[in-house]
Design a protein around this motif. Structure first.
Motif, PDB file in Angstrom:
ATOM      1  N   GLY A  33      52.223 -35.249 -47.842  1.00 13.53           N
ATOM      2  CA  GLY A  33      51.257 -34.589 -48.714  1.00 13.53           C
ATOM      3  C   GLY A  33      51.908 -33.889 -49.894  1.00 13.53           C
ATOM      4  O   GLY A  33      51.360 -33.863 -50.993  1.00 13.53           O
ATOM      5  N   ALA A  34      53.091 -33.335 -49.685  1.00 10.94           N
ATOM      6  CA  ALA A  34      53.798 -32.673 -50.783  1.00 10.94           C
ATOM      7  C   ALA A  34      54.213 -33.693 -51.847  1.00 10.94           C
ATOM      8  O   ALA A  34      54.173 -33.400 -53.043  1.00 10.94           O
ATOM      9  CB  ALA A  34      55.020 -31.933 -50.255  1.00 10.94           C
ATOM     10  N   GLN A  35      54.577 -34.886 -51.425  1.00  8.21           N
ATOM     11  CA  GLN A  35      54.967 -35.928 -52.376  1.00  8.21           C
ATOM     12  C   GLN A  35      53.774 -36.502 -53.124  1.00  8.21           C
ATOM     13  O   GLN A  35      53.892 -36.884 -54.287  1.00  8.21           O
ATOM     14  CB  GLN A  35      55.684 -37.065 -51.652  1.00  8.21           C
ATOM     15  N   ARG A  36      52.640 -36.561 -52.461  1.00  7.17           N
ATOM     16  CA  ARG A  36      51.463 -37.196 -53.072  1.00  7.17           C
ATOM     17  C   ARG A  36      50.468 -36.209 -53.661  1.00  7.17           C
ATOM     18  O   ARG A  36      49.421 -36.617 -54.157  1.00  7.17           O
ATOM     19  CB  ARG A  36      50.761 -38.050 -52.034  1.00  7.17           C
ATOM     20  N   GLY A  37      50.744 -34.923 -53.562  1.00  8.31           N
ATOM     21  CA  GLY A  37      49.883 -33.918 -54.175  1.00  8.31           C
ATOM     22  C   GLY A  37      48.652 -33.558 -53.363  1.00  8.31           C
ATOM     23  O   GLY A  37      47.661 -33.095 -53.925  1.00  8.31           O
ATOM     24  N   TRP A  38      48.697 -33.766 -52.062  1.00 10.67           N
ATOM     25  CA  TRP A  38      47.571 -33.382 -51.221  1.00 10.67           C
ATOM     26  C   TRP A  38      47.542 -31.867 -51.083  1.00 10.67           C
ATOM     27  O   TRP A  38      48.564 -31.203 -51.107  1.00 10.67           O
ATOM     28  CB  TRP A  38      47.681 -33.977 -49.835  1.00 10.67           C
ATOM     29  N   ARG A  39      46.366 -31.336 -50.912  1.00  6.95           N
ATOM     30  CA  ARG A  39      46.238 -29.905 -50.662  1.00  6.95           C
ATOM     31  C   ARG A  39      46.582 -29.625 -49.207  1.00  6.95           C
ATOM     32  O   ARG A  39      46.153 -30.336 -48.303  1.00  6.95           O
ATOM     33  CB  ARG A  39      44.821 -29.452 -50.964  1.00  6.95           C
TER      34      ARG A  39
END
Length: 99
Positions: A33-39
């Motif tokens: 998620g940190a790599q893909r911009g997930w909240r």
């Protein structure tokens, strides 16, 4: 002759299993998620849902077969493991720099 494990062993095994399964999956999901911009709030909500789905077979068995002692012991172990995983995994993710 049939041997039965004590309730404490069953609870401990299921708690550790749930802790490892959900904890590791939560840390991996936080990294992705940190790599893909997930909240992170969305990731946390997904894993609360995953914990409910993970415990659902025992919840259904306890509700509809109210006399099932084994299902209740299994449910206790899974709930404890899921609670610890959902508490500790964000701390580990934060220490790794994903949150």
């Amino acid at each position: 002759m049939w041997q039965v494990l004590p309730d404490e062993y069953v609870r401990a095994q299921l708690a550790v299993g749930a802790l490892v399964a959900l904890g590791v999956a939560r840390v991996v999901a936080a990294g992705i998620g940190a790599q893909r911009g997930w909240r992170i709030a969305a990731v946390t909500r997904w894993f609360i849902g995953a914990a409910v789905v993970f415990c659902l077979p025992q919840i259904i068995e306890v509700i509809f077969l109210g006399n099932s002692h084994t299902a209740f012991v299994e449910l206790q172990g899974k709930i404890i493991g899921c609670a610890v995983a959902l508490f500790c995994a964000p701390i580990v993710s934060h220490r790794l720099g994903y949150e």
